[in-house]
Design a protein around this motif. Structure first.
Motif, PDB file in Angstrom:
ATOM      1  N   LEU A 220       0.612  -1.136   0.007  1.00  0.00           N
ATOM      2  CA  LEU A 220       0.064  -0.241  -0.035  1.00  0.00           C
ATOM      3  C   LEU A 220       0.948   1.268   0.114  1.00  0.00           C
ATOM      4  O   LEU A 220       0.660   2.233  -0.668  1.00  0.00           O
ATOM      5  CB  LEU A 220      -1.022   0.179   1.320  1.00  0.00           C
ATOM      6  N   GLY A 221       1.822   1.402   0.785  1.00  0.00           N
ATOM      7  CA  GLY A 221       3.012   2.336   0.943  1.00  0.00           C
ATOM      8  C   GLY A 221       3.420   2.644  -0.424  1.00  0.00           C
ATOM      9  O   GLY A 221       3.675   3.800  -0.782  1.00  0.00           O
ATOM     10  N   GLN A 222       3.872   1.535  -1.060  1.00  0.00           N
ATOM     11  CA  GLN A 222       4.580   1.683  -2.340  1.00  0.00           C
ATOM     12  C   GLN A 222       3.583   2.237  -3.393  1.00  0.00           C
ATOM     13  O   GLN A 222       4.050   2.712  -4.409  1.00  0.00           O
ATOM     14  CB  GLN A 222       5.081   0.352  -2.987  1.00  0.00           C
ATOM     15  N   THR A 223       2.304   1.758  -3.387  1.00  0.00           N
ATOM     16  CA  THR A 223       1.282   2.184  -4.193  1.00  0.00           C
ATOM     17  C   THR A 223       0.987   3.589  -4.143  1.00  0.00           C
ATOM     18  O   THR A 223       0.872   4.456  -5.084  1.00  0.00           O
ATOM     19  CB  THR A 223      -0.043   1.516  -4.050  1.00  0.00           C
ATOM     20  N   LEU A 224       1.003   4.145  -2.960  1.00  0.00           N
ATOM     21  CA  LEU A 224       0.856   5.500  -2.551  1.00  0.00           C
ATOM     22  C   LEU A 224       2.084   6.532  -3.220  1.00  0.00           C
ATOM     23  O   LEU A 224       1.807   7.486  -3.736  1.00  0.00           O
ATOM     24  CB  LEU A 224       0.564   5.892  -1.330  1.00  0.00           C
ATOM     25  N   LEU A 225       3.253   5.729  -3.036  1.00  0.00           N
ATOM     26  CA  LEU A 225       4.377   6.409  -3.573  1.00  0.00           C
ATOM     27  C   LEU A 225       4.463   6.495  -5.075  1.00  0.00           C
ATOM     28  O   LEU A 225       4.852   7.404  -5.666  1.00  0.00           O
ATOM     29  CB  LEU A 225       5.622   5.879  -3.151  1.00  0.00           C
ATOM     30  N   SER A 226       3.931   5.629  -5.755  1.00  0.00           N
ATOM     31  CA  SER A 226       3.788   5.409  -6.918  1.00  0.00           C
ATOM     32  C   SER A 226       2.817   6.412  -7.636  1.00  0.00           C
ATOM     33  O   SER A 226       3.134   7.155  -8.746  1.00  0.00           O
ATOM     34  CB  SER A 226       3.348   3.964  -7.635  1.00  0.00           C
TER      35      SER A 226
END
Length: 578
Positions: A220-226
């Motif tokens: 989820l964190g990597q998604t938000l960063l993307s």
């Protein structure tokens, strides 16, 4: 090193096939002027002239679109428009410019499909085959033959599925924010609708990857960063749309019906709506394989084939679309169902690549494997012929008595002499092209009424406005219009210039507020007739957050380049220490 060499040869082969597709234009020295040509070339002429003169205005059309001051590029892939403007500034010729854009469309389509297939761990030969098959698909050919911009967007579409495949296959690190965010920022810079389709199509991959992920919070964190990276790299696009939301803009015209624009399978030659023999057989093959072998398929192949088949049904005539639009008229805003076929082609061709890869793996004899690859190569080359024929047919018109393509129904021809048409479009003075034909496209004009179809109004008030005016561009990139009011006895004069809520209007040296003037149904400026010589200067004043968006976009780009370079150096050092 060996892999780089293979990739180089493969991309060279894709470039050669791209040249094959545009060879009818090269051999006949023909320009294809189709339905949307005049619209898009106005966009690129605008950015060209801004680059050449140094008078940059992100919002207003100062040089193109009859110097009407209307907003187009800010709402329609401004980054790509400026990229195209740079190319046009270099070649200074519509013919060479069109050849380059057509070549890039085919090459990007083939190479992006190749990269997707290689990222899915398929062998190099099958990756080239998939690239060639996708290059010959209807939507890609559509750009060259009709200048339908969905085709250019579709050329970049396979890149969206590189992170989608990883989401399913890599449980530990399903998302690479730099790759994911940058790819979607690239799609946003080219074509918004293609980006929307890509988001819809990767959703099943994301959900599956999230369910299977060992580190859900991290994903989820990597998604938000993307998402953050994609937004920062596309912030100018979102800021412009947000700035214009205070205007009620005329959106692209809804289709009269969806059924006629639907796709279908056929056993004959391909055209814009039917997939032709080769792709039809491939899609049928993938359907049968998916249904009969569903339980034994790896989940990634289920997702690829299943999503591809769903989008095929959605894009097809096998759904009673005209009945549906009677109950849900908003569906007509889709305009052309074939737009969905890009997802179909990417995924079912990739699925076919997987099927052939598995078959190649299970074959024992080298001779049989070689025969399979030869057969697939023949299949790929045959698939290119239908697209080539469509391009050749359009290219032949150039040297006929009707050089403008036959689907330019909405355009208004100004010149009918074929010799003069060819001369005007071949002139080193690029603006001569707009004296050959024009199109009263009302997209993104402001309106204060419930006006839906502004074609006739735009034609009357801008293209065929009877008032004689002189238009120039000021040093601070505004539109200056001078005229003599004694030309008419009308109490009010409609000027051929468009005004938005954030436009600035200066009449005879006096700054006007919106209460000091009136606008027509399409935002054309209406002033009182004072029977004198007059000068009005129209500018556009975007808010501060738009200017900030350009700086944030540039800073993000620099930071990501530096980060990617640092990671690459770290990777090289790690290899050398081993």
């Amino acid at each position: 090193m060996r892999d780089y060499k293979k990739a180089s040869y493969s991309l060279l082969l894709i470039a050669i096939i791209a040249l094959f597709f545009i060879s009818p234009q090269i051999f006949q020295r023909s320009l294809i002027v189709s339905n949307d040509w005049i619209f898009h070339m106005n966009r690129y002429y605008e950015t060209l002239m801004q680059i050449q003169t140094g008078h940059f205005n992100y919002f207003q059309s100062l040089f193109g679109f009859n110097q009407s001051g209307r907003v187009i590029n800010a709402m329609y892939g401004a980054d790509f428009a400026y990229f195209a403007g740079v190319i046009l500034a270099i070649v200074k010729n519509w013919y060479h410019f069109e050849l380059i854009l057509n070549f890039l469309c085919f090459f990007v389509a083939g190479s992006s499909m190749y990269l997707l297939t290689r990222s899915a761990k398929l062998n190099n030969q099958i990756a080239v085959l998939c690239g060639v098959l996708y290059m010959g698909s209807p939507l890609i050919v559509w750009w060259t033959t009709t200048q339908g911009f969905s085709g250019m967007g579709a050329a970049f579409l396979p890149l969206a599925f590189i992170p989608a495949i990883r989401m399913v296959q890599n449980r530990a690190q399903p998302i690479q924010p730099l790759v994911f965010g940058s790819i979607f920022a690239l799609l946003l810079s080219v074509h918004m609708f293609t980006t929307l389709l890509a988001c819809m199509a990767i959703l099943p991959f994301y959900i599956t990857g999230f369910i299977r992920s060992n580190r859900k919070l991290h994903m989820l964190g990597q998604t938000l960063l993307s998402i953050f990276i994609a937004i920062c790299l596309s912030l100018n696009t979102f800021a412009a749309i947000l700035d214009l939301h205070t205007d009620t803009l005329i959106m692209p015209l809804d289709a009269a019906g969806l059924y006629n624009g639907g796709t279908f399978l056929s056993m004959g030659a391909m055209n814009y709506n039917n997939f032709g023999l080769i792709l039809s057989l491939i899609f049928i093959f993938q359907f049968v394989i998916t249904v009969t072998d569903w339980k034994h398929m790896p989940s990634v192949i289920r997702l690829i084939n299943g999503t591809g088949l769903v989008f095929f049904i959605v894009s097809s005539k096998y759904i009673p679309w005209n009945h549906l639009t009677e109950h849900f008229p908003s569906l007509l805003s889709i305009q052309f169902l074939r737009r969905f076929s890009g997802i179909t082609c990417v995924l079912l061709i990739l699925g076919f690549g997987y099927s052939m890869g598995r078959l190649h793996h299970y074959l024992n004899k080298k001779e049989v494997k070689k025969s399979l690859m030869v057969g697939l190569a023949v299949l790929g080359l045959i698939s290119t012929t239908s697209g080539w024929q469509l391009i050749d047919k359009q290219a032949q018109r150039w040297n006929s008595d009707t050089p403008l393509s036959g689907d330019t129904n909405a355009a208004e021809p100004i010149e009918t002499d074929p010799v003069k048409i060819r001369a005007g479009l071949s002139s080193s003075d690029l603006s001569q092209a707009f004296a050959i034909t024009q199109k009263p496209t009302p997209d993104y004009l402001p309106t204060k009424t419930n006006l839906i179809n502004g074609y006739s109004t735009y034609s009357k008030e801008v293209l065929h406005n009877e008032l004689t005016v002189t238009k120039t561009v000021t040093d601070d990139a505004k539109l200056k219009i001078t005229w003599d009011s004694n030309q008419t006895d009308n109490a009010n004069i409609v000027l051929p210039v468009i005004v938005y809520n954030h436009s600035t209007v200066n009449l005879n040296g006096k700054e006007l507020s919106s209460e000091d003037y009136h606008l027509s149904d399409i935002g054309a400026l209406i002033v009182t007739n004072n029977h004198k010589e007059n000068t009005v200067i129209i500018g556009y004043q975007p808010p501060l957050f738009f200017t900030l968006s350009l700086y944030i976009k540039g800073l993000t780009f620099v930071v990501l380049i530096l980060y990617a370079s640092w990671k690459y150096v770290q990777k090289i050092r790690l290899r050398t220490t081993k």
